[in-house]
Design an enzyme around this catalytic site. Structure first.
Site, PDB file in Angstrom:
ATOM      1  N   GLU A  57      39.990   8.078  60.060  1.00  0.00           N
ATOM      2  CA  GLU A  57      39.190   7.722  58.892  1.00  0.00           C
ATOM      3  C   GLU A  57      39.429   8.717  57.762  1.00  0.00           C
ATOM      4  O   GLU A  57      39.477   9.928  57.985  1.00  0.00           O
ATOM      5  CB  GLU A  57      37.710   7.705  59.279  1.00  0.00           C
ATOM      6  CG  GLU A  57      36.779   7.231  58.189  1.00  0.00           C
ATOM      7  CD  GLU A  57      35.337   7.085  58.661  1.00  0.00           C
ATOM      8  OE1 GLU A  57      34.545   6.471  57.946  1.00  0.00           O
ATOM      9  OE2 GLU A  57      35.015   7.585  59.766  1.00  0.00           O
ATOM     10  N   LYS A 126      34.744  -0.141  54.190  1.00  0.00           N
ATOM     11  CA  LYS A 126      33.793   0.070  55.288  1.00  0.00           C
ATOM     12  C   LYS A 126      32.511  -0.707  55.021  1.00  0.00           C
ATOM     13  O   LYS A 126      31.965  -0.697  53.913  1.00  0.00           O
ATOM     14  CB  LYS A 126      33.489   1.561  55.446  1.00  0.00           C
ATOM     15  CG  LYS A 126      32.765   1.919  56.735  1.00  0.00           C
ATOM     16  CD  LYS A 126      32.737   3.420  56.961  1.00  0.00           C
ATOM     17  CE  LYS A 126      32.153   3.773  58.325  1.00  0.00           C
ATOM     18  NZ  LYS A 126      32.201   5.221  58.597  1.00  0.00           N
ATOM     19  N   CYS A 187      34.939   3.087  62.442  1.00  0.00           N
ATOM     20  CA  CYS A 187      34.081   4.156  62.939  1.00  0.00           C
ATOM     21  C   CYS A 187      32.663   3.686  63.259  1.00  0.00           C
ATOM     22  O   CYS A 187      32.431   3.043  64.270  1.00  0.00           O
ATOM     23  CB  CYS A 187      34.055   5.319  61.948  1.00  0.00           C
ATOM     24  SG  CYS A 187      33.402   6.855  62.678  1.00  0.00           S
ATOM     25  N   SER A 372      27.676  43.546  72.282  1.00  0.00           N
ATOM     26  CA  SER A 372      26.550  44.297  72.830  1.00  0.00           C
ATOM     27  C   SER A 372      26.597  44.444  74.342  1.00  0.00           C
ATOM     28  O   SER A 372      25.841  45.234  74.907  1.00  0.00           O
ATOM     29  CB  SER A 372      25.237  43.608  72.450  1.00  0.00           C
ATOM     30  OG  SER A 372      25.104  42.372  73.148  1.00  0.00           O
TER      31      SER A 372
END
Length: 707
Positions: A57, A126, A187, A372
């Site tokens: 896309e 789309k 999509c 750490s």
């Protein structure tokens, strides 16, 4: 080609069709690079004898351009690149599906453009946009709200020049050849209740394409695969799924996994994670198998007989004639079992690939991490170590782009990495910033892990800097704040803890900027943060401490998953981290910001007032289930029935009090790899206020239930 309804004769016998899709590591607004990657994918698809290739896309500008889609420049440059691709492939007969933004009748659309042999065949906009969670497509694009309607699109001069066309069809249409029919599903349209593939299958579409910009989230891939599997199982047909893969400039990692399905079974799958910028996935399918599959269900034939009529763009040339299989098998590609990574593998590989993309595309010199010796910073360090392993493997496999990137980052034009630890020594710098509150155990763990990874490690004591800040405050106010362990108030103790935490951030940026100079190198280092998603949700960290950084690979991962990830990483003999990670995994989490006495040792869960297991439950109910205080209490009465209403009510109130008090911190969260569906990332995923009232009405409802 001709434009309009068209009938075709069905050919008899096995009809083999070779098709391709791809993973592309596109970079938002990198028009030159994106175009080169598209053309590389087309060339590879041609080598595999494919007649059709789908690109992801918005493949030309990159999916993550976001508000840049509002700029006319983005459209103009996308059109220029489209023209370049059309011209470069004019002598080819492969069908190429591309993505870009275009304006039609004053509306900006996210479109698919299908081209072949120097001609534009169809522009398909789309129809349903993604507008939730991480997605904001409605901010930039309009929806094509007229199914089966086609209009005329007048081409801009750049496209008229290379195609010789003046206008092309624009809308919801199908592409028909003498031997099959192609249809586009874009999509989000796959995820809608009435997906276009349903109507298209009844209208005779045999090959569906889906170009996606789908991001990685832990345990999410199966949903995508299940949807496509069920779609083709119910409707029959061939489904080509394309996706981006990589970091294209933001918090998301697009996780590839381009795939091809036929009649409810996967026949080809690309990788979910990797460093290859271009990966083409190819399969040979039997169109007669699609027709037989559909005709075997009488109800399917009945619905197809009254299906809506789509406009069809007809090609005179067949695509089956002379088709060659893409592999060694002379017939259709056999089914394959979908490959899913465990959550621990996803945490290891996804953020590692994201960090590599971020490093090479930021043009920085490497990474710096305050280490750490605790689980969070050790998780970040381990991910960087895995990144180095992936880079070495990619170079060994012949990945020329990765080798070029390594040489650019290290400023060593002849360098070829062959050992992950040696590469880490060039790219990764760690520092243990101890105080009088730190333990020899965490100091040793940090040094051991840095050595196992190969990082260039420093061990410094920052007490002189911390003391100078305390002395400065005392000189200015006449007051000397004390820790709780020494009789101080909560306010005093928190202020003293925050001095240590914030100074570590300042020191990290100082070292990140100057360590390359110390080693007679140019450039600067990116600073890595290590706050996990649970601490961000609870607010259990200091605003602007060493969790504030340039990027954070674990900011979207919960504490429980991090522990499981480190356990997995320790068991991977190829990494060599087992011995160093053992004590880190079993150690009780502590920030080591207060003095340890005979009667007091600072423990994270005690300071938080809740366990990490409880915090994960709160996070999921708040975000995934969308529950406020009252309904969360009612839900937890069922889940935690063994605790009793009074205890559950106290826990819920304590969580929401902490969440409301610290929500402001999320507005400054370090950009983090998105991995968890209950992330409190205020920037794009979890939009809520950061100043809250006292929950009086909500808590009154809980109290009424308890009574």
């Amino acid at each position: 080609s001709t434009w309009g309804p068209h009938c075709r004769e069905q050919a008899l016998g096995m009809q083999l069709l070779t098709v391709a899709t791809c993973n592309l590591n596109q970079f938002a607004l990198d028009f030159t690079g994106n175009t080169q990657r598209i053309l590389a994918a087309v060339r590879r698809a041609q080598e595999l004898h494919a007649c059709y290739i789908v690109t992801p896309e918005l493949s030309i500008p990159g999916y993550g351009a976001e508000d840049h889609f509002l700029e006319q420049d983005t459209i103009t440059h996308s059109v220029e690149c489209l023209a370049h691709i059309i011209k470069a492939t004019a002598d080819s007969t492969i069908l190429i599906e591309l993505g870009l933004p275009l304006i039609h009748h004053s509306v900006r659309y996210n479109v698919r453009v299908i081209v072949r042999a120097g001609q534009i065949l169809l522009i398909r906009p789309k129809m349903y946009l993604a507008n939730d969670l991480n997605y904001r497509e409605g901010r930039w694009f309009g929806e094509w709200s007229r199914p089966t309607v086609v209009e005329t699109f007048v081409l801009p001069p750049e496209l008229r020049e290379v195609t010789g066309q003046t206008e092309v069809p624009f809308g919801d249409a199908l592409l028909e050849t003498p031997d099959t029919v192609f249809g586009v599903e874009l999509c989000e349209e796959l995820f809608t209740p009435e997906s276009p593939h349903i109507r298209m299958s009844l209208a005779g579409v045999e090959v569906f394409t889906n170009a996606s910009g789908s991001h990685h989230e832990l345990r999410k891939l199966h949903r995508r695969v299940d949807l496509i599997t069920e779609a083709t199982k119910k409707c029959g047909g061939v489904y080509l799924y394309a996706n981006q893969r990589g970091c294209d400039g933001g918090r998301l990692y697009f996780d590839g996994c381009a795939a091809i399905f036929a009649n409810g079974r996967m026949v080809a799958q690309g990788s979910q994670f990797g460093l290859d910028d271009v990966e083409v996935v190819c399969a040979t399918v039997d169109l007669d198998g699609v027709r037989s599959y559909r005709a075997a269900t009488v109800s399917t034939m009945a619905q197809a007989a009254s299906a809506p009529v789509f406009p069809r763009i007809s090609l005179r040339d067949p695509v089956v004639r002379g088709a060659m299989p893409c592999g060694d098998v002379p017939g259709p590609s056999p089914p394959v079992t979908p490959i899913y990574h465990s959550a621990e593998e996803e945490i290891g590989f996804g953020p590692a690939c994201w960090l590599w993309d971020y490093l090479r595309r930021s043009r920085m010199r490497g990474y710096f991490l305050p280490l750490s010796g605790g689980m969070d910073s050790s998780s970040t360090a381990t991910i960087v170590g895995i990144m180095c392993h992936l880079v070495v493997r990619a170079v060994a496999a012949g990945n020329a782009q990765t080798l070029a990137d390594v040489r650019a980052i290290t400023r060593a034009p002849d360098y070829e990495p062959s050992d992950a630890r040696e590469l880490a020594s060039r790219l990764f710098f760690t520092c243990y910033m101890g105080t009088s509150n730190s333990s020899v155990e965490t100091q040793a763990r940090a040094a051991a892990l840095a050595s196992a990874i190969g990082a260039t490690h420093m061990d410094v004591n920052i007490d002189p800097v911390v003391s100078s800040m305390r002395e400065f405050f005392t000189a200015a106010t006449g007051k000397a704040p004390q820790y709780r362990a020494h009789g101080g108030s909560t306010a005093e103790s928190l202020a003293l803890q925050n001095i240590q935490a914030r100074l570590r951030m300042v020191i990290a940026y100082l070292f990140g900027q100057l360590l390359p100079w110390v080693h007679a190198q140019d450039g600067a280092l990116l600073i890595l943060g290590s706050a996990n998603v649970d601490e961000a949700l609870r607010g259990f960290y200091t605003k602007y401490d060493c969790s504030s950084a340039d990027v954070n690979p674990i900011g979207g991962v919960c504490k429980l998953d991090l522990k499981a990830f480190l356990t997995w990483a320790a068991a991977q003999a190829g990494f060599g981290y087992g011995a160093a990670l053992g004590d880190i995994i079993t150690a009780e989490p502590t920030p080591e910001l207060e003095p340890t006495t005979a009667t007091h040792r600072q423990i994270s869960t005690e300071d938080m007032g809740m366990s990490f297991e409880e915090l994960s439950v709160f996070g999921k109910l708040r975000k995934q289930e969308r529950l406020g205080p009252h309904l969360m209490f009612r839900r937890l009465l069922q889940l935690w029935a063994h605790l009793g209403p009074d205890v559950v009510a106290h826990k819920v109130k304590h969580f929401f009090n902490c969440y409301a008090r610290h929500r402001h911190k999320t507005t400054t969260l370090t950009p983090s790899y998105h991995a968890e569906s209950y992330s409190p990332d205020d920037n794009r995923f979890d939009h809520r206020q950061f100043l809250y009232p006292d929950w009086a009405h909500q808590y009154a409802a809980i109290d009424a239930d308890v009574a």
